[in-house]
Design a protein around this motif. Structure first.
Motif, mmCIF file in Angstrom:
data_model
loop_
_atom_site.group_PDB
_atom_site.id
_atom_site.type_symbol
_atom_site.label_atom_id
_atom_site.label_comp_id
_atom_site.label_asym_id
_atom_site.label_seq_id
_atom_site.Cartn_x
_atom_site.Cartn_y
_atom_site.Cartn_z
ATOM 1 N N ASN A 101 0.834 -1.199 0.000
ATOM 2 C CA ASN A 101 0.000 0.000 0.000
ATOM 3 C C ASN A 101 0.867 1.247 0.000
ATOM 4 N N VAL A 102 1.609 1.461 -1.086
ATOM 5 C CA VAL A 102 2.502 2.608 -1.199
ATOM 6 C C VAL A 102 1.827 3.668 -2.069
ATOM 7 N N PRO A 103 1.678 4.902 -1.592
ATOM 8 C CA PRO A 103 1.026 5.935 -2.398
ATOM 9 C C PRO A 103 1.896 6.340 -3.580
ATOM 10 N N PRO A 104 1.293 6.738 -4.689
ATOM 11 C CA PRO A 104 2.079 7.179 -5.843
ATOM 12 C C PRO A 104 2.865 8.428 -5.508
ATOM 13 N N ALA A 105 4.022 8.560 -6.127
ATOM 14 C CA ALA A 105 4.897 9.699 -5.845
ATOM 15 C C ALA A 105 4.533 10.925 -6.653
ATOM 16 N N GLY A 106 3.526 10.831 -7.480
ATOM 17 C CA GLY A 106 3.151 11.959 -8.327
ATOM 18 C C GLY A 106 3.423 11.644 -9.774
ATOM 19 N N LEU A 107 3.042 12.546 -10.636
ATOM 20 C CA LEU A 107 3.197 12.326 -12.066
ATOM 21 C C LEU A 107 4.657 12.468 -12.471
ATOM 22 N N SER A 108 5.067 11.652 -13.422
ATOM 23 C CA SER A 108 6.433 11.745 -13.915
ATOM 24 C C SER A 108 6.514 12.732 -15.060
ATOM 25 N N GLN A 109 7.731 13.180 -15.353
ATOM 26 C CA GLN A 109 7.925 14.126 -16.442
ATOM 27 C C GLN A 109 8.483 13.384 -17.647
ATOM 28 N N ARG A 110 7.597 12.969 -18.522
ATOM 29 C CA ARG A 110 8.020 12.233 -19.703
ATOM 30 C C ARG A 110 7.735 13.016 -20.965
ATOM 31 N N HIS A 111 6.986 14.099 -20.867
ATOM 32 C CA HIS A 111 6.612 14.875 -22.034
ATOM 33 C C HIS A 111 7.071 16.315 -21.856
ATOM 34 N N THR A 112 7.160 17.027 -22.960
ATOM 35 C CA THR A 112 7.547 18.431 -22.904
ATOM 36 C C THR A 112 6.402 19.300 -22.402
ATOM 37 N N ARG A 113 5.199 18.773 -22.421
ATOM 38 C CA ARG A 113 4.049 19.480 -21.844
ATOM 39 C C ARG A 113 3.376 18.541 -20.852
#
Length: 391
Positions: A101-113
């Motif tokens: 039960n580990v919460p997500p660390a947030g969105l990753s930066q894979r796109h330029t936008r």
């Protein structure tokens, strides 16, 4: 390969895939197909992606989620290549992706936008569409929730935020006091004065509220690129689709926008060969391209989706559907080519991508200068057009 998430279909899927990728980090080798069901062809592409990814990753866990996996859950579950199917409504639940039960660390930066999902689901009943079956009713994120996500993305250094959803312009209808999308856009612009660019994904013209219209036409940080969910340019077809606008209303909206901000580029979704469509109705559909100055066109050959009212209507012959789709693409290409020529010699601020190209505010594609950093804003002054790319 440790983690691979493949998105098909809409920008909302792209946003959700970012979150899934983050939740999978640190786990066993996993491949995820975030499927699409907007057309029968989209479902076929989802199946092909599953088979290809299994061949390429024989030892990884392969999971299917998205609209196709929900609408045709049993069919995907029976595919020998698939280890698990995650319903669309549960795709952002941590328990499906993390070890414990580990919460997500947030969105990753894979796109330029950054694609920021502000809404999900749809309350409408267009006769050709199965997406409400895959996404459920409309649900909106609150303004504070959206602001937290935008703040996170700005901390990662993105220069452009794109607001996405299944029916973005219905945002707020399920929230207390029923705020409209204009209020959300205004809140983002106010909270983040340093945000360079805010772009809106596909809009339903009849849901554009007065504040949103004002921001689209007067706020320079709102990109001059509006993609409208038109679907057809013929009134009888629109009625049979159960769309809520008329041809005249669509044209009037575009005229109003362009009168107030002439540089706005218009995009549109158009369906070719909808059931009962006659040659005269198709001609109306063709003419809406010029009437609304559509320079970014998404053309969909109609394909029947089981369980929808349109699938039970008299169908247009497949050869005629294909031919009409081709004519619509030619019409959009002609409109686009004429527009691109007006941009020659004019400097434009472009968001650089990783492949040496980039998009200006009006979403025309440019060749960026050598060495341009992906995600940075650069100025380009094109002198020629090569295969639709301004150079």
């Amino acid at each position: 390969m440790t983690v691979q998430v493949v998105s098909l279909g809409c920008r909302l899927n792209i946003s959700e895939s970012e979150a899934i990728t983050t939740m999978l980090q640190g786990g066993p080798p996993t491949v995820v197909v975030n499927s699409c069901a907007v057309t029968a062809e989209a479902v076929r592409q989802s199946r092909r992606a599953v088979r290809r990814l299994r061949r390429e990753n024989p030892d990884a866990r392969l999971v299917v989620t998205g609209c196709a996996s929900t609408i045709e859950a049993e069919a995907f579950a029976q595919m020998s290549e698939v280890d698990a199917v995650v319903p669309n409504a549960e795709k952002l639940e941590t328990r499906h992706w993390t070890q414990g039960n580990v919460p997500p660390a947030g969105l990753s930066q894979r796109h330029t936008r950054a694609f920021v999902a502000v809404q999900n689901g749809c309350d409408h009943a267009c006769t050709f569409c199965v997406i409400p079956q895959g996404r459920g009713p409309s649900r909106s994120l609150t303004i504070p929730e959206v602001l937290r996500t935008v703040e996170h993305q700005l901390a990662l250094g993105v220069a452009e935020v794109v607001l996405t959803g299944v029916d973005v312009t219905s945002w707020g209808g399920d929230l207390p006091d029923g705020p409209r999308l204009g209020a959300l856009v205004s809140a983002i612009l106010t909270a983040f004065p340093a945000l360079p660019r805010l772009r809106l994904s596909s809009l339903d013209g009849v849901e554009i509220d007065p504040l949103l219209l004002d921001l689209i036409t007067t706020e320079p940080r709102v990109m001059p690129h509006i993609h409208l969910s038109l679907q057809s340019g013929d009134d009888m077809v629109l009625k049979r689709m159960k769309r809520r606008h008329t041809r005249a209303q669509a044209i009037a909206l575009v005229e109003q926008i362009k009168a107030r901000r002439p540089e706005v580029a218009i995009g549109a979704d158009l369906i070719a060969g909808f059931p009962t469509e006659t040659p005269e109705m198709h001609a109306s559909n063709l003419s809406i391209v010029q009437a609304c100055d559509v320079v970014h066109g998404h053309i969909f050959p109609y394909s029947p989706r089981p369980g929808t009212p349109a699938a039970r209507m008299p169908q247009v012959l497949p050869a005629h559907v294909r031919a009409r789709a081709a004519e619509l693409r030619i019409a959009v290409a002609a409109q686009r080519d004429a527009w691109l020529k007006t941009l020659l010699g004019k400097p434009a601020v472009v968001l650089a991508e990783r492949d040496g190209t980039g998009h200006a505010g009006h979403f025309a594609s440019y060749r960026t200068p050598t060495g341009a950093v992906p995600g940075s804003l650069v100025t380009c002054t094109p002198t020629r057009i090569i295969e639709g790319l301004l150079e």
